[in-house]
Design an enzyme around this catalytic site. Structure first.
Site: not given
Length: 392
Positions: A218, A224
């Site tokens: 992440h 993301n």
């Protein structure tokens, strides 16, 4: 994050750093395993996905001018990937914005069009560059610039902790807390090495592990998921398994959103990689078959239109190609596609309307411009998953 839900596995472990600014429990990923044991079921699923992907790749060599199909496929991928993150927009909204109504587009539509720009940039960059952190940062900057999330450091890895959970969640009650920012450099270096050096790993297993690890790290404050899903297609192109970006895997993940998130979380919490691999392989198989089915329908309709258009001494064939790329049409978009004057383009659009290829949506937007749409083409693009039917 409840550490009791997490085991210590080859993929990572729960951890905390007492006395540090980030002393709460978080997940500490380990380097990507360079080998993974798969059951016979997973091996079979991967083989079926590989075969479907091969059929899709081969389709690009069999049809005339396959590049005209790229637009609809990229748009569907951008739309589905953005919807997973909560963006609300329709395919029609995005397609109409693409022909020149971006000034009237909603914030959600603009987000999807930014994803489209980022996708095109990524596919262009990967023609000459490996999949590196620098490439990812450039694409991320394009994705988030000028849209919601612009304040979340476009083009930069995060320098603060993040966590995943319901609105108002804290690190203590979040579903998942990614590693703190001081761990990102080592983790991203390992990720980059894996992507670019592990050529002995089957490409779909490679892609599944690459995507899992990216989402687990992440690395950004926002974007993301969209970047991580785009990377799957980039890897397939970089490995020469899919020359044209015709695989829109996000559609499968959006349709199976809960299973998608649960499979990724299952690797983190329980070290269970197989459910994720099975879901990933099934997604590649289903979407490859669907892409073939949809492409054949689009090409068949395109060829029917082109045959009829060839009987006229006009620029109707150029308009047909533009309609396949985007079934929404204005006089201005017809001008760009054909090079005709405004009156000439209007006459050409009227001719396509007479042939039953276009239907008027009336006038709207700035200046009261009239819009038309190719209903048969749009139906193919918007239709439900068709690959299973086509494959049987």
């Amino acid at each position: 994050m409840d550490p009791a839900r997490y085991v210590d596995s080859v993929f990572g472990r729960p951890a905390r750093q007492p006395g540090s600014p980030w002393s709460f429990w978080h997940y500490e990923p380990r380097p990507i395993p360079r080998s993974v044991q798969m059951s016979q079921s997973a091996i079979l699923a991967m083989s079926e996905a590989e075969a479907a992907l091969g059929r899709l790749s081969g389709l690009g060599y069999l049809i005339r001018e396959p590049q005209t199909l790229i637009g609809p496929y990229l748009t569907r991928e951008a739309l589905a990937s953005s919807r997973i993150e909560g963006t609300q927009a329709s395919l029609s909204d995005v397609l109409q914005a693409e022909i020149g109504d971006a000034d009237e587009a909603t914030a959600d539509v603009v987000e999807v069009t930014r994803y489209l720009s980022a996708s095109r940039q990524a596919f262009s960059l990967v023609e000459t560059l490996p999949i590196t952190q620098r490439l990812i940062l450039d694409v991320h900057r394009t994705l988030l610039s000028g849209v919601r999330g612009e304040e979340k450091s476009p083009g930069n890895f995060r320098c603060s902790p993040v966590w995943v959970g319901s609105a108002g969640a804290t690190p203590d009650n979040a579903t998942y807390v990614p590693p703190p920012p001081d761990q990102l450099p080592a983790l991203l270096t390992d990720w980059e090495n894996y992507v670019n050096t592990e050529r002995s790993v089957p490409v779909l297993l490679h892609g599944a592990l690459m995507h899992y690890q990216f989402e687990t790290i992440h690395p950004f404050l926002d974007g993301n998921g969209r970047i991580g899903r785009l990377l799957i297609s980039l890897l397939l192109k970089e490995r020469r398994r899919l020359e044209l970006p015709l695989l829109y895997l996000s559609n499968f993940f959006e349709t199976n959103r809960e299973a998608y998130y649960e499979a990724l979380q299952g690797v983190r919490e329980r070290g269970e990689i197989e459910p994720w691999l099975l879901l990933f392989f099934e997604g590649v198989r289903a979407q490859s078959d669907d892409a073939i089915w949809r492409a054949r329908r689009l090409v068949d309709l395109r060829e029917t239109y082109l045959l009829r258009a060839s009987e006229t001494r006009s620029k109707l064939p150029q308009l047909v190609q533009a309609m396949v790329a985007n079934p929404f049409v204005t006089v201005q978009s017809a001008q760009r596609a054909t090079g005709l004057s405004a009156p000439g383009a209007r006459n050409l659009v009227r001719r396509a309307e007479e042939l039953g290829w276009l239907r008027s949506l009336g006038t709207h937007g700035r200046g009261g411009r009239e819009h038309w749409y190719a209903s048969d083409l749009l139906e193919i693009m918007e239709g439900p998953l068709g690959g299973d039917t086509a494959a049987n």
